[in-house]
Each structure stands twice: as C-alpha cells, then as structure tokens.
Write an enzyme that holds these catalytic residues in place. Sequence first.
Site, short mmCIF file in Angstrom:
data_model
loop_
_atom_site.label_atom_id
_atom_site.label_comp_id
_atom_site.label_asym_id
_atom_site.label_seq_id
_atom_site.Cartn_x
_atom_site.Cartn_y
_atom_site.Cartn_z
N ASP A 181 37.76 40.56 26.73
CA ASP A 181 36.85 39.60 27.37
C ASP A 181 37.79 38.59 28.03
OD1 ASP A 181 35.40 37.18 27.83
OD2 ASP A 181 33.81 37.97 26.56
N HIS A 182 37.88 38.65 29.35
CA HIS A 182 38.99 37.91 29.98
C HIS A 182 38.83 36.39 29.84
CE1 HIS A 182 36.35 37.68 33.56
NE2 HIS A 182 37.11 36.67 33.96
N HIS A 244 31.19 36.63 27.86
CA HIS A 244 31.97 35.44 28.18
C HIS A 244 31.36 34.14 27.62
CE1 HIS A 244 34.01 38.17 30.72
NE2 HIS A 244 33.29 38.03 31.81
P1 NDP Z 1 35.02 49.57 40.43
O1 NDP Z 1 33.75 50.28 40.72
O2 NDP Z 1 35.66 48.78 41.51
O3 NDP Z 1 36.13 50.62 39.93
C1 NDP Z 1 35.82 51.63 39.01
C2 NDP Z 1 37.01 52.58 38.89
O4 NDP Z 1 36.63 53.66 38.06
C3 NDP Z 1 37.47 53.17 40.20
O5 NDP Z 1 38.86 53.38 40.08
C4 NDP Z 1 36.75 54.51 40.27
O6 NDP Z 1 37.62 55.29 41.05
C5 NDP Z 1 36.67 54.90 38.81
N1 NDP Z 1 35.41 55.58 38.51
C6 NDP Z 1 34.19 55.29 39.00
N2 NDP Z 1 33.25 56.06 38.41
C7 NDP Z 1 33.88 56.85 37.53
C8 NDP Z 1 33.46 57.85 36.63
N3 NDP Z 1 32.19 58.18 36.50
N4 NDP Z 1 34.38 58.47 35.88
C9 NDP Z 1 35.67 58.13 36.00
N5 NDP Z 1 36.13 57.20 36.86
C10 NDP Z 1 35.25 56.54 37.60
O7 NDP Z 1 34.74 48.70 39.12
P2 NDP Z 1 35.57 47.44 38.61
O8 NDP Z 1 37.01 47.72 38.79
O9 NDP Z 1 34.99 46.21 39.17
O10 NDP Z 1 35.18 47.41 37.07
C11 NDP Z 1 35.78 48.26 36.11
C12 NDP Z 1 35.49 47.69 34.73
O11 NDP Z 1 36.06 46.40 34.62
C13 NDP Z 1 34.00 47.52 34.41
O12 NDP Z 1 33.80 47.80 33.06
C14 NDP Z 1 33.75 46.02 34.67
O13 NDP Z 1 32.67 45.52 33.90
C15 NDP Z 1 35.07 45.45 34.20
N6 NDP Z 1 35.37 44.13 34.79
C16 NDP Z 1 35.56 44.00 36.12
C17 NDP Z 1 35.87 42.77 36.66
C18 NDP Z 1 36.13 42.59 38.12
O14 NDP Z 1 36.41 41.45 38.49
N7 NDP Z 1 36.05 43.65 38.93
C19 NDP Z 1 36.03 41.56 35.80
C20 NDP Z 1 35.83 41.82 34.40
C21 NDP Z 1 35.51 43.08 33.94
P3 NDP Z 1 37.34 56.74 41.59
O15 NDP Z 1 36.04 56.67 42.31
O16 NDP Z 1 38.53 57.02 42.41
O17 NDP Z 1 37.29 57.55 40.35
C1 BG6 Z 2 33.26 39.25 35.26
C2 BG6 Z 2 31.88 39.52 35.78
O1 BG6 Z 2 33.37 39.69 33.94
O2 BG6 Z 2 33.51 37.85 35.31
C3 BG6 Z 2 31.73 38.98 37.19
O3 BG6 Z 2 31.68 40.94 35.79
C4 BG6 Z 2 32.08 37.52 37.25
O4 BG6 Z 2 30.39 39.15 37.65
C5 BG6 Z 2 33.44 37.30 36.62
O5 BG6 Z 2 32.12 37.13 38.61
C6 BG6 Z 2 33.74 35.81 36.50
O6 BG6 Z 2 35.07 35.65 36.08
P1 BG6 Z 2 35.90 34.35 36.47
O7 BG6 Z 2 37.19 34.53 35.75
O8 BG6 Z 2 36.03 34.40 37.97
O9 BG6 Z 2 35.10 33.20 36.02
#
Ligand code: NDP
Ligand code: BG6
Length: 485
Positions: A181-182, A244
């Site tokens: 949980d960042h 969070h």
């Molecule tokens: P994205 O959709 O941007 O990326 C998902 C990644 O997983 C891609 O690399 C995709 O690449 C791969 N992927 C997608 N579907 C599948 C599948 N079914 N099986 C295997 N690989 C898959 O998501 P995020 O990076 O935003 O989020 C990833 C995780 O991090 C989530 O759990 C999110 O809640 C968490 N998170 C994200 C934050 C953010 O700021 N983005 C902040 C805090 C938490 P490819 O299609 O090449 O496989």
């Molecule tokens: C992520 C949520 O965990 O936290 C996003 O998936 C949200 O929706 C983000 O924007 C907020 O993080 P921060 O560090 O920018 O407050």
Amino acid sequence: MKVSVEPHLFVIFGATGDLMHRKLLPALYRLVTGGHLTKKCVILGVARTDQDDAAFRQQAQQTLLDAGFLTEDTANKWMQENLHYLPMMTSSPDEFAALAAKIEAVEREHELAGNRIFYLALPPSAFPTTIEALGSVGLNKSAGWTRLVIEKPFGRDLASARELNNLVHHHFDESQVYRIDHYLGKETVQNLLFFRFANVMFESLWNRDRIHSVQITVAEDLGVEHRAGYYETAGAFRDMIQNHVTQLMTLVAMEPPVGFNADDIREEKVQVLRSIAPIKPGDFVFGQYAAGKVGPSAVIGYRDEEKVDPESITETFVALRLEVANWRWQGVPFYIRTGKRLQRRVSQIVVNFRKPPVSLFRPFQGEDSSIHSNKLVISIQPDEGFDLHFEVKAPGETKVETQRLRHRYSDTFTNIPDGYQTLLFDVILGDQTLFVRADEVEASWKLYRPLLENPPAPHPYWAGSWGPTEAEKLIVHSDDHWRVI
Ligand code: NDP
Ligand code: BG6
C-alpha cells in the site's frame, strides 16, 4: 545506518504497465543511483507484449529520460547491463516453465545466488492465476530467499480476500508476502508513528478526553484518466478507502506498539479495525463527478470519460463516519473522505481538539465569535508538514485570535524519498513493517461489509467542488464541518 543488500533478481509482472513506468522503474533507478543497489539488482520484466530485451530497455530508458532522471549515457549503461524481458502470453505451465528457465539463465549470467522478488504489478484479476502458476512450477522457493509483492486492491470483498489469502498461503509463507500500500511508504505517513510516539506532549492528549473529532481527506484533482477499465470495476471505495485511507486512519487511532517491528505495529493496526463499531447505512455517502471546472480548466463528467459506461453508477467519491469503540476513542467521530476531480490535490488529517470547558473570554469576544478549538493539521501531501492552531491574545485588544505553529519538511529536509522507493527497498531488505498482513486486509474488508453489500447510489457533484453536499449530513456536531485547511 549501513545496511547490507544481498544481490537479487527483481521479476516484475506487468512490466509494460503504468505502475512500472510511473513508479517502479524510477524508484529502482533512484535506489541504484543512490548507491543502495549498485551491481546488486537485476530486473526481469514480464508482460504479454511481444518484445525483446532491446525494446524493453529502450522503453525504460525513454521513461527515465522523460522523467528527467538521467543523461543518455548513464541510462544506457545501467539498462544494457541490468534489464531483461520475457514475453508471456498466458499463464500456462509451459510458459511458467520457460520463465523458470529464463530466471536461471539470467541468474547465471549475473552470478546471482537465487534471491528473488516477484512483483505483481498486474490487474488484480490476474493475481490468482499468477500466484498459482508460480507455486506450481516451484518458483515459490529457491536456493536463496523468495519474496512475493502483491499490489492493491487485495480482493474485492471479504470472501475474495480470504480466497486470495488461502491461495497465497498454499504456495508461500506469510513471511514471504508483501501486500503493498504505497501510502505506507510516504514519509509523512510513516512520520505519524514518530510524531505520536516520540512526542509525549501529543500522545498524552490523544484520546476522547481531549479530542473532539478527527477528519481525514484524501482529495485528487485528477479524474479517472485512461484507467476506466480498472476503475469501473473498483470505484473510489476499493481504490482508495479500503486501503490507503483506512491505513491512515489506523495509524492515527492505534495504541502504542510494544516495539517498533512489523508484527507489533501490524497487531495494533488490526486491533483498531476490530474496534470499529458496525457501519450503518446513514454512515456513508457516495458521489460521482459531473462536468465542471478544476482550476481554470473545464472538465467532462465521469460518465463521459473514455471507456466509461454512460450510465455508470461507479462512485468517484466516498465520505464515511466511523466510530472506534474502544477505551481511547469511544464517542469521537472519525470522518474520512476521498474523491477524484475535487477542488485540489490534498491529503490532510485534521485532529480537532475540544474547546475549553468554560468560556472565560466570552464577554470580550462579541456576539458571533467564540474561541476556536485547537487543531493539529497534518499535511500528508503536498506541502508536507504540520500546523498546530492555537489561540493568542491580540495585542492591544481584549480579543483572542488563532495563530499557527508551522513545520514544513521542505524547510528542513531535502531528498525526501518517494513512497515506492522506500517500500521497494524494504522488500529488498526483507522488512515487512510497512506492508499489510493477511489478517489486517481481511479485518478491513470485514469492517466494510455492510457498505459493500448495500452500496448507495452515488450523488452527482460538480468537478472542482469538494463532493456532494449530502456528505455534510454525516457530521454529528453542529459546530463541526468538513474542512481542508
Ligand atoms: P496497467 O493496465 O497500466 O498495466 C497492467 C500490466 O499488466 C501491463 O503490463 C499489462 O501488459 C499487464 N497485463 C494486463 N492484463 C493482464 C493479464 N490479464 N494477465 C497478465 N498481464 C496482464 O495497470 P497499472 O500498471 O496501473 O496497475 C497495475 C497494478 O498496480 C494494479 O493492481 C493497480 O491497482 C496497482 N496500482 C497502480 C498504481 C498506478 O499509479 N498505476 C498506483 C497504485 C497501485 P500487457 O498487456 O503487455 O500484458
Ligand atoms: C492509487 C490509486 O493507488 O493511488 C489511484 O489507484 C490514485 O487512483 C493514487 O490516483 C493516488 O496516489 P498518490 O500517491 O498520488 O496520492
């Protein structure tokens, strides 16, 4: 303090995603350039996108250049030496066997002894198959240590979180598991513990005798951006409150731990969750942003965002009143809220102290003014720091006026690490203190069960406001109101 880092392989599933590029890669790069990981961390990116090492390195280099982190030369050297990529289209046993072979090959090339981290930066729907497949091919253990990092949200409700925990524990020991949980990595969030337990002055006032109410606001000015696919299935409650914001709340409310270690701290946080009185329908309000103005810019409503159902009932705002029914907090309302497209980005905790029992100064104050209660305002972000509001006599007048004692991190400290940087380093060191334990995540889902079983229809609110006016009805005391200071 000098800590010893063991050479390891950092395997990231979801290596083409937003999290990897916005947070993980910059955090790892900072750890490398900060001298913490030099020659010790090798990264293997995994995703479905079909590309080779060279294309992955090129992408990573561009990410870091765009973020202004490095010159092309230093980027190139680090990338060429330490980044690898493996495309995996499915989670089939064959592909995971190929992953195991690739891991061994990379470890041989870099002379690594088998210490491995598997980071699931994946859509939550892909967590179970990936964990199952890692266990099935024996990647849950190695000649060194093996750690599993799981992103949030961990489950969708109590039943799915339990199921996921059972699956995790079938293949991994809890001591190998890092539920991330960042917010717990943010310096200002960690400082809540130091602030409370290193300063006897505040801790002795930290109870129902002296505190009137506590408010926690985590407001964002951004909308859903390009993440509708995920957000439509999550909503503000699963995206922010269950993890969070609840974490912030437990750190404010917890008892002093026996020691400053993972289990002692996590034990006290779980106790807070267990003490919260059952949530009733009148204790929460959902909202969804309509078109409006954030700062000078006109913005569209949630239902008009790309890939959002035009009739979506997904909440983009949640406000909640909680009561921690224990010896310390009985009767003190905790108000928590979060939302997208609110007036500005601010995460703040306001501890509202009680007013003096007798208003000695009323005769001098005039009809409409009275003494304001002392407040401690903890600014999590931006403008990190805290303010203590107190009353003083205005010179030359028989009148009280509110003044602030102010501390800002930026006035004193430089180089405040990003939350992900702190947490990734903790995983590498094997310190679970800032990660969520299995029973903690389940206690949190259990607490919110009434809300998940009967989610209310979201009230519309203007983008750029502080959310729907219905949230005001949650406030129990007439002299209180939602505030961002
Ligand atoms: P994205 O959709 O941007 O990326 C998902 C990644 O997983 C891609 O690399 C995709 O690449 C791969 N992927 C997608 N579907 C599948 C599948 N079914 N099986 C295997 N690989 C898959 O998501 P995020 O990076 O935003 O989020 C990833 C995780 O991090 C989530 O759990 C999110 O809640 C968490 N998170 C994200 C934050 C953010 O700021 N983005 C902040 C805090 C938490 P490819 O299609 O090449 O496989
Ligand atoms: C992520 C949520 O965990 O936290 C996003 O998936 C949200 O929706 C983000 O924007 C907020 O993080 P921060 O560090 O920018 O407050």
